[in-house]
Design a protein around this motif. Structure first.
Motif, mmCIF file in Angstrom:
data_model
loop_
_atom_site.group_PDB
_atom_site.id
_atom_site.type_symbol
_atom_site.label_atom_id
_atom_site.label_comp_id
_atom_site.label_asym_id
_atom_site.label_seq_id
_atom_site.Cartn_x
_atom_site.Cartn_y
_atom_site.Cartn_z
ATOM 1 N N ASP A 29 0.823 -1.207 0.000
ATOM 2 C CA ASP A 29 0.000 0.000 0.000
ATOM 3 C C ASP A 29 0.859 1.260 0.000
ATOM 4 N N ALA A 30 1.926 1.258 0.804
ATOM 5 C CA ALA A 30 2.809 2.424 0.862
ATOM 6 C C ALA A 30 3.513 2.643 -0.480
ATOM 7 N N LEU A 31 3.959 1.565 -1.121
ATOM 8 C CA LEU A 31 4.602 1.704 -2.436
ATOM 9 C C LEU A 31 3.612 2.227 -3.467
ATOM 10 N N ASN A 32 2.378 1.728 -3.432
ATOM 11 C CA ASN A 32 1.352 2.220 -4.361
ATOM 12 C C ASN A 32 1.019 3.679 -4.097
ATOM 13 N N ASP A 33 0.990 4.090 -2.825
ATOM 14 C CA ASP A 33 0.746 5.494 -2.485
ATOM 15 C C ASP A 33 1.858 6.389 -3.019
ATOM 16 N N LEU A 34 3.111 5.950 -2.887
ATOM 17 C CA LEU A 34 4.231 6.714 -3.431
ATOM 18 C C LEU A 34 4.106 6.844 -4.947
ATOM 19 N N ASP A 35 3.750 5.756 -5.603
ATOM 20 C CA ASP A 35 3.573 5.786 -7.054
ATOM 21 C C ASP A 35 2.448 6.737 -7.442
ATOM 22 N N ALA A 36 1.342 6.692 -6.728
ATOM 23 C CA ALA A 36 0.209 7.573 -7.013
ATOM 24 C C ALA A 36 0.564 9.042 -6.787
ATOM 25 N N ALA A 37 1.521 9.305 -5.898
ATOM 26 C CA ALA A 37 1.958 10.675 -5.624
ATOM 27 C C ALA A 37 3.007 11.160 -6.632
ATOM 28 N N GLY A 38 3.294 10.335 -7.640
ATOM 29 C CA GLY A 38 4.236 10.749 -8.671
ATOM 30 C C GLY A 38 5.682 10.391 -8.388
ATOM 31 N N GLN A 39 5.917 9.589 -7.366
ATOM 32 C CA GLN A 39 7.277 9.161 -7.053
ATOM 33 C C GLN A 39 7.616 7.943 -7.902
ATOM 34 N N SER A 40 8.770 7.957 -8.524
ATOM 35 C CA SER A 40 9.207 6.825 -9.340
ATOM 36 C C SER A 40 10.078 5.928 -8.467
#
Length: 70
Positions: free
Chosen positions: A15-26
């Motif tokens: 979930d945390a990795l998906n949240d980072l991805d959704a926030a535009g973090q690569s």
């Protein structure tokens, strides 16, 4: 730690990795190697598109994940 608890922890990590991805973090992963790690590999996760962003890194001395600012 029970298997059920471990599974929940892995789900929270996902979930945390998906949240980072959704926030535009690569999110990318790598291994450090050098005198600061006693020449043993130490994993880390970072944003490949933002070199000045914080990263999560394994601290070999503390035996825990930490946030580092570069």
């Amino acid at each position: 730690m029970s298997d059920i608890h471990a599974i929940e922890l892995w789900k929270r990590l996902v979930d945390a990795l998906n949240d980072l991805d959704a926030a535009g973090q690569s999110v990318s992963f790598g291994d450090r190697l050098g005198p600061e790690t006693d020449w043993r590999t130490a994993p880390y996760a970072y944003d490949a598109t933002r070199p000045d962003s914080p990263r999560a890194a394994w601290d070999r001395k503390r035996h825990r994940w930490t946030v580092e600012y570069r």
